[in-house]
Design an enzyme around this catalytic site. Structure first.
Site, PDB file in Angstrom:
ATOM      1  N   HIS A  80      13.324 -13.782 -34.484  1.00 44.67           N
ATOM      2  CA  HIS A  80      14.007 -13.333 -35.696  1.00 44.67           C
ATOM      3  C   HIS A  80      15.322 -12.673 -35.308  1.00 44.67           C
ATOM      4  CE1 HIS A  80      14.138 -12.028 -39.897  1.00 44.67           C
ATOM      5  NE2 HIS A  80      14.718 -10.940 -39.441  1.00 44.67           N
ATOM      6  N   ASP A 159       7.861  -8.104 -50.134  1.00 42.79           N
ATOM      7  CA  ASP A 159       9.159  -7.926 -49.470  1.00 42.79           C
ATOM      8  C   ASP A 159      10.272  -8.583 -50.277  1.00 42.79           C
ATOM      9  OD1 ASP A 159      10.987  -7.307 -47.191  1.00 42.79           O
ATOM     10  OD2 ASP A 159      11.147  -9.480 -47.213  1.00 42.79           O
ATOM     11  N   ARG A 166      16.312  -3.241 -53.030  1.00 47.30           N
ATOM     12  CA  ARG A 166      17.055  -2.477 -52.005  1.00 47.30           C
ATOM     13  C   ARG A 166      18.508  -2.933 -51.956  1.00 47.30           C
ATOM     14  NH1 ARG A 166      14.151  -3.910 -46.861  1.00 47.30           N
ATOM     15  NH2 ARG A 166      15.738  -2.659 -45.857  1.00 47.30           N
ATOM     16  N   SER A 181      10.103  -4.687 -43.411  1.00 50.40           N
ATOM     17  CA  SER A 181      10.515  -5.907 -44.111  1.00 50.40           C
ATOM     18  C   SER A 181      10.466  -7.106 -43.147  1.00 50.40           C
ATOM     19  CB  SER A 181      11.935  -5.709 -44.652  1.00 50.40           C
ATOM     20  OG  SER A 181      12.538  -6.918 -44.990  1.00 50.40           O
ATOM     21  N   LYS A 185       7.104 -10.267 -42.717  1.00 45.54           N
ATOM     22  CA  LYS A 185       7.309 -11.709 -42.794  1.00 45.54           C
ATOM     23  C   LYS A 185       6.847 -12.388 -41.506  1.00 45.54           C
ATOM     24  CE  LYS A 185      11.439 -10.640 -44.235  1.00 45.54           C
ATOM     25  NZ  LYS A 185      12.731 -10.401 -44.830  1.00 45.54           N
TER      26      LYS A 185
HETATM   27  N1  URA Z   1      16.425  -8.519 -42.718  1.00 39.43           N
HETATM   28  C1  URA Z   1      15.253  -8.437 -43.395  1.00 39.43           C
HETATM   29  O1  URA Z   1      14.493  -9.387 -43.477  1.00 39.43           O
HETATM   30  N2  URA Z   1      14.944  -7.256 -43.961  1.00 39.43           N
HETATM   31  C2  URA Z   1      15.739  -6.175 -43.895  1.00 39.43           C
HETATM   32  O2  URA Z   1      15.379  -5.143 -44.429  1.00 39.43           O
HETATM   33  C3  URA Z   1      16.960  -6.276 -43.186  1.00 39.43           C
HETATM   34  C4  URA Z   1      17.273  -7.477 -42.595  1.00 39.43           C
END
Ligand code: URA
Length: 432
Positions: A80, A159, A166, A181, A185
């Site tokens: 990621h 999320d 957010r 967050s 995932k």
């Molecule tokens: N990427 C994400 O998936 N979540 C965040 O809060 C910030 C960057």
């Protein structure tokens, strides 16, 4: 909910049932946006304790489908990036690592603000789709050792909804929220081990190495509680990665990199992150050996073959990959010329990202439709010499009205001085 907002406002730790009330209630539509916004702002100022963050992450992860990959042999890895400009690493890294025989189970996102997203890039390939059922995701992993899916309503809806709030309430940039967050995932997609590329600098959420290290440690702590291995690699996002910024134009650069002809910074990053993924999957024991395996997969064409397999399997037209000139890069281009001679001493990733959004490569509003052909090619990057009147960059767009503003933004992102700057490091720190 009022009591829970006040408890967080006063800096207290919330229990699992309290957090569950908030997450489940918000997803079910029982908690209104104004209360959730107040809670997020309280959390923004007071953060969460490690146990609280892990619980919050698990609750978000369980708000939708959780993919069980235990029927697939071996250690499944994921990667990621916290978001950058010109970051097409996934397009190269995922097939590269899969070609080494390590199953790559990847959930990916769309562009956010000035940063690009892998889904938008992949969709520049005609027919390519990241939408798939849980069953299909697993079937693809079994068949070709790689699957790339997008976040949908069924995967981590908590999320998806919390992030959208957010984004519009000034509560994105808080480490426990970012860590939960991202990790919710990653965990929902079932990988055993995860490498996180934590971008640091002008074009990233994390502006310095200290903040990035803290974020890495938070994600590692969540991984530990949930029985997953996490390695954080802090990398520079002071200037864009590679020379291409956009969608189709980034796919083209990714293909060149998969064939061994990519820009040096992008190639080095792919080897570094890929080597960490191979170590996590016990494919080999040292970084140098892992890098040698990856280089061999590029040189032999096996990594590129895996990319073609991925595109074909997910509905894409392989013709576009075999003949990248067919990719829909806008025919209309404008050179941005250097106003003076000297060396590029700064190239602000944030400014380049904004320019690419202006040209149509990203979204200005949630409803904006992306132009896959829009983008920028950077002829000059930090440390390179330029003569007055020589092109610094070429911009591609169909939106002629955007050119004047885009040119202004791009020129502002460049600093040109008479002395050559010191070389900047790309890989800043490994959080192991
Ligand atoms: N990427 C994400 O998936 N979540 C965040 O809060 C910030 C960057």
């Amino acid at each position: 909910m009022v009591e829970l907002i006040a408890k967080k406002r006063d800096g207290k730790e919330l229990t699992k049932p309290e957090l569950k009330h908030i997450v489940d209630g918000f997803v079910a539509g029982k908690i209104p946006d104004y209360q959730m916004s107040a809670f997020l702002m309280a959390l923004y100022f007071n953060g969460m304790k490690p146990k609280e963050t892990a619980t919050f992450t698990e609750l978000m992860m369980r708000s939708g489908d959780v993919i069980d990959l235990s029927s697939i042999k071996g250690i499944k890895v994921d990667k990621h990036s916290t978001g950058g400009v010109g970051d097409k690493t996934t397009l190269i890294l995922a097939p590269l690592v899969a070609a080494a025989g390590v199953p790559v189970a990847k959930m990916t996102g769309r562009g956010l603000g000035h940063t690009g997203g892998t889904i938008d890039k992949l969709e520049a390939i005609k027919g390519m789709s990241v939408e798939m059922s849980k069953k299909k995701f697993i079937a693809r992993l079994k068949k070709i050792g790689i699957a790339v899916c997008g976040q949908n309503e069924k995967l981590v809806p908590a999320d998806k909804q919390i992030y959208a709030l957010r984004d519009v309430t000034g509560t994105v940039k808080e480490n426990s929220l970012i860590a939960s967050s991202i990790m919710s995932k990653k965990l929902a997609c079932g990988a055993d081990a995860i490498v996180i590329d934590i971008k640091v600098g002008d074009g990233a959420f994390m502006k310095n190495l200290k903040e990035a290290t803290q974020l890495g440690r938070e994600m590692q702590a969540i991984g530990k509680q949930m029985g997953r291995k996490v390695i954080g690699v802090c990398t520079s996002m002071d200037q864009p990665l590679g020379r291409s910024v956009g969608n189709a134009i980034e796919v083209k650069e990714a293909i060149e990199t998969l064939k061994g002809n990519g820009p040096a910074d992008l190639t080095a990053l792919c080897y570094q992150l890929g080597a960490q993924m191979l170590l996590l999957s016990y494919k080999t024991k040292t970084i140098d050996k892992a890098k040698a395996i990856l280089k061999d997969l590029i040189d032999s064409g096996k990594a590129f073959e895996k990319f073609k397999q991925l595109v074909k399997e997910q509905g894409g037209d392989v013709n576009f990959v075999e003949n990248p000139d067919k990719l829909p890069i806008s025919k209309h281009s404008v050179d941005v010329l250097s106003p003076k001679s000297g060396y590029v001493t700064d190239l602000k990733a944030f400014g380049v990202g904004l320019t690419s959004v202006k040209l149509g490569a990203g979204r200005e509003t949630k409803a904006s439709v992306i132009d896959p052909g829009a983008g920028i090619y950077l002829h000059k990057k930090i440390g390179e010499q330029v003569k007055k009147g020589e092109p610094l960059a070429t911009m591609y767009t169909q939106n002629k009205k955007a050119i004047k503003k885009a040119k202004e933004l791009l020129l502002n992102a460049y600093t040109i001085k008479s002395t050559k700057p010191r070389k900047k490091k790309l890989i800043l720190k490994i959080i192991d």
